[in-house]
Design a protein around this motif. Sequence first.
Motif, PDB file in Angstrom:
ATOM      1  N   MET A   1       0.892  -1.283  -0.061  1.00  0.00           N
ATOM      2  CA  MET A   1       0.029   0.068  -0.025  1.00  0.00           C
ATOM      3  C   MET A   1       0.933   0.988   0.042  1.00  0.00           C
ATOM      4  SD  MET A   1      -2.785   1.306   2.726  1.00  0.00           S
ATOM      5  CE  MET A   1      -4.133   0.219   2.291  1.00  0.00           C
ATOM      6  N   LEU A   2       0.574   2.195  -0.858  1.00  0.00           N
ATOM      7  CA  LEU A   2       1.126   3.476  -0.722  1.00  0.00           C
ATOM      8  C   LEU A   2       0.942   4.231   0.704  1.00  0.00           C
ATOM      9  CD1 LEU A   2       0.377   4.599  -4.210  1.00  0.00           C
ATOM     10  CD2 LEU A   2       2.513   3.750  -3.664  1.00  0.00           C
ATOM     11  N   ARG A   3       2.032   5.033   1.030  1.00  0.00           N
ATOM     12  CA  ARG A   3       2.036   5.631   2.164  1.00  0.00           C
ATOM     13  C   ARG A   3       1.535   7.249   1.899  1.00  0.00           C
ATOM     14  NH1 ARG A   3       0.758   1.893   5.139  1.00  0.00           N
ATOM     15  NH2 ARG A   3       2.239   0.536   5.947  1.00  0.00           N
ATOM     16  N   PRO A   4       0.312   7.757   1.849  1.00  0.00           N
ATOM     17  CA  PRO A   4      -0.135   9.027   1.490  1.00  0.00           C
ATOM     18  C   PRO A   4       0.453  10.070   2.118  1.00  0.00           C
ATOM     19  CG  PRO A   4      -1.961   7.561   1.734  1.00  0.00           C
ATOM     20  CD  PRO A   4      -0.734   6.845   2.129  1.00  0.00           C
ATOM     21  N   ILE A   5       1.127  10.941   1.418  1.00  0.00           N
ATOM     22  CA  ILE A   5       1.301  12.270   1.860  1.00  0.00           C
ATOM     23  C   ILE A   5       1.859  12.590   3.297  1.00  0.00           C
ATOM     24  CG2 ILE A   5       0.023  14.604   2.553  1.00  0.00           C
ATOM     25  CD1 ILE A   5      -1.615  14.044   0.020  1.00  0.00           C
ATOM     26  N   ASN A   6       1.361  12.122   4.498  1.00  0.00           N
ATOM     27  CA  ASN A   6       2.019  12.464   5.705  1.00  0.00           C
ATOM     28  C   ASN A   6       2.086  11.304   6.565  1.00  0.00           C
ATOM     29  OD1 ASN A   6       2.948  13.523   8.213  1.00  0.00           O
ATOM     30  ND2 ASN A   6       1.419  15.136   8.199  1.00  0.00           N
ATOM     31  N   GLU A   7       3.083  10.889   6.829  1.00  0.00           N
ATOM     32  CA  GLU A   7       3.663   9.427   7.578  1.00  0.00           C
ATOM     33  C   GLU A   7       3.132   9.794   8.859  1.00  0.00           C
ATOM     34  OE1 GLU A   7       4.339   6.068   7.197  1.00  0.00           O
ATOM     35  OE2 GLU A   7       3.317   6.811   5.224  1.00  0.00           O
ATOM     36  N   GLY A   8       3.159  11.076   9.206  1.00  0.00           N
ATOM     37  CA  GLY A   8       2.973  11.358  10.833  1.00  0.00           C
ATOM     38  C   GLY A   8       1.461  11.020  11.097  1.00  0.00           C
ATOM     39  N   GLU A   9       0.649  10.885  10.141  1.00  0.00           N
ATOM     40  CA  GLU A   9      -0.928  10.549  10.562  1.00  0.00           C
ATOM     41  C   GLU A   9      -1.115   9.192  10.490  1.00  0.00           C
ATOM     42  OE1 GLU A   9      -2.727  12.736   7.369  1.00  0.00           O
ATOM     43  OE2 GLU A   9      -2.468  14.539   8.466  1.00  0.00           O
TER      44      GLU A   9
ATOM     45  N   GLY B   1     -13.007  10.169   6.838  1.00  0.00           N
ATOM     46  CA  GLY B   1     -12.948  10.011   5.451  1.00  0.00           C
ATOM     47  C   GLY B   1     -12.669   8.503   5.201  1.00  0.00           C
ATOM     48  N   TYR B   2     -13.229   8.240   3.947  1.00  0.00           N
ATOM     49  CA  TYR B   2     -13.056   6.545   3.708  1.00  0.00           C
ATOM     50  C   TYR B   2     -12.563   6.551   2.077  1.00  0.00           C
ATOM     51  CZ  TYR B   2     -14.896   1.889   2.548  1.00  0.00           C
ATOM     52  OH  TYR B   2     -14.765   0.574   1.981  1.00  0.00           O
ATOM     53  N   ILE B   3     -11.467   5.952   2.026  1.00  0.00           N
ATOM     54  CA  ILE B   3     -10.972   5.661   0.701  1.00  0.00           C
ATOM     55  C   ILE B   3     -10.671   4.462   0.241  1.00  0.00           C
ATOM     56  CG2 ILE B   3      -8.853   6.392  -0.881  1.00  0.00           C
ATOM     57  CD1 ILE B   3      -8.134   8.601   1.196  1.00  0.00           C
ATOM     58  N   SER B   4     -11.350   4.133  -0.810  1.00  0.00           N
ATOM     59  CA  SER B   4     -11.292   2.680  -1.363  1.00  0.00           C
ATOM     60  C   SER B   4     -10.216   2.886  -2.424  1.00  0.00           C
ATOM     61  CB  SER B   4     -12.880   2.376  -2.088  1.00  0.00           C
ATOM     62  OG  SER B   4     -12.694   0.866  -2.522  1.00  0.00           O
TER      63      SER B   4
ATOM     64  N   ALA C   1     -16.692  11.848   3.902  1.00  0.00           N
ATOM     65  CA  ALA C   1     -16.290  11.861   2.777  1.00  0.00           C
ATOM     66  C   ALA C   1     -15.818  10.493   2.305  1.00  0.00           C
ATOM     67  CB  ALA C   1     -15.048  12.793   2.615  1.00  0.00           C
ATOM     68  N   PHE C   2     -16.147  10.155   1.128  1.00  0.00           N
ATOM     69  CA  PHE C   2     -16.055   8.864   0.311  1.00  0.00           C
ATOM     70  C   PHE C   2     -15.277   9.047  -0.885  1.00  0.00           C
ATOM     71  CE2 PHE C   2     -18.230   4.558   0.417  1.00  0.00           C
ATOM     72  CZ  PHE C   2     -17.368   3.855  -0.520  1.00  0.00           C
ATOM     73  N   ALA C   3     -14.226   8.529  -0.887  1.00  0.00           N
ATOM     74  CA  ALA C   3     -13.435   8.555  -2.311  1.00  0.00           C
ATOM     75  C   ALA C   3     -13.127   7.204  -2.837  1.00  0.00           C
ATOM     76  CB  ALA C   3     -12.261   9.379  -2.147  1.00  0.00           C
ATOM     77  N   VAL C   4     -12.946   7.160  -4.321  1.00  0.00           N
ATOM     78  CA  VAL C   4     -12.445   5.862  -4.682  1.00  0.00           C
ATOM     79  C   VAL C   4     -11.314   6.326  -5.779  1.00  0.00           C
ATOM     80  CG1 VAL C   4     -13.035   4.098  -6.419  1.00  0.00           C
ATOM     81  CG2 VAL C   4     -14.710   4.598  -4.593  1.00  0.00           C
ATOM     82  N   VAL C   5     -10.187   5.570  -5.501  1.00  0.00           N
ATOM     83  CA  VAL C   5      -9.229   5.426  -6.611  1.00  0.00           C
ATOM     84  C   VAL C   5      -9.385   4.482  -7.487  1.00  0.00           C
ATOM     85  CG1 VAL C   5      -6.650   5.666  -6.755  1.00  0.00           C
ATOM     86  CG2 VAL C   5      -7.589   6.639  -4.469  1.00  0.00           C
ATOM     87  N   ALA C   6      -9.697   5.058  -8.779  1.00  0.00           N
ATOM     88  CA  ALA C   6     -10.010   4.069  -9.807  1.00  0.00           C
ATOM     89  C   ALA C   6      -8.673   3.917 -10.963  1.00  0.00           C
ATOM     90  CB  ALA C   6     -11.290   4.476 -10.437  1.00  0.00           C
TER      91      ALA C   6
ATOM     92  N   VAL D   1      -6.428  11.191  -1.015  1.00  0.00           N
ATOM     93  CA  VAL D   1      -6.372  12.056   0.553  1.00  0.00           C
ATOM     94  C   VAL D   1      -6.368  13.477   0.609  1.00  0.00           C
ATOM     95  CG1 VAL D   1      -4.153  12.191   2.021  1.00  0.00           C
ATOM     96  CG2 VAL D   1      -4.578   9.947   0.918  1.00  0.00           C
ATOM     97  N   LYS D   2      -5.872  14.209  -0.433  1.00  0.00           N
ATOM     98  CA  LYS D   2      -6.134  15.599  -0.242  1.00  0.00           C
ATOM     99  C   LYS D   2      -7.307  16.006  -0.282  1.00  0.00           C
ATOM    100  CE  LYS D   2      -4.680  19.832  -2.487  1.00  0.00           C
ATOM    101  NZ  LYS D   2      -5.730  20.713  -2.190  1.00  0.00           N
ATOM    102  N   TRP D   3      -8.273  15.483  -1.072  1.00  0.00           N
ATOM    103  CA  TRP D   3      -9.705  15.872  -1.112  1.00  0.00           C
ATOM    104  C   TRP D   3     -10.335  15.330   0.159  1.00  0.00           C
ATOM    105  CZ3 TRP D   3     -14.075  12.684  -0.764  1.00  0.00           C
ATOM    106  CH2 TRP D   3     -15.280  13.525  -1.185  1.00  0.00           C
ATOM    107  N   ILE D   4      -9.934  14.278   0.682  1.00  0.00           N
ATOM    108  CA  ILE D   4     -10.665  14.043   2.089  1.00  0.00           C
ATOM    109  C   ILE D   4     -10.076  14.803   3.173  1.00  0.00           C
ATOM    110  CG2 ILE D   4     -10.239  12.201   3.875  1.00  0.00           C
ATOM    111  CD1 ILE D   4     -12.071  10.931   1.888  1.00  0.00           C
TER     112      ILE D   4
END
Length: 131
Positions: free
Chosen positions: A1-9, A60-63, A88-93, A123-126
Amino acid sequence: MLRPINEGEFVKKYDLEIGKVSFYKNYLIIEVAEGISFNHEKAKQLSRLTELHFGNQPFGYISNRINSYSLEPMDYLKIKEILPNIKAFAVVAYNNFQKASVRIENMFYQDGIVTFEQIEEAVKWIKDKLK
């Protein structure tokens, strides 16, 4: 899995029968396992973890749809009952078939699902929606 944006989170990752779920400060990223039929019962398993990590706080929920699996679109009618604090619900397609599937899913999920092509965009949108 990619580690999005800020690992501190980053908080915790689970490898479950339904797939991999990574929890961050106020959102999660799920990668449903190949071939799974993701339905109401499987969502209930996930809801126990969201209660543990987020309590009553909005999240937020990211699929991240890196695998091929099936969904029960009618179960989206019950999503607020299962995961009441989704804000907030996002899908990466990653292909046109997945994007078309999300359009169908949106017919059943009243709050709307937003589609992205990259995890960082989702992640930014969420994060913006949760401000």
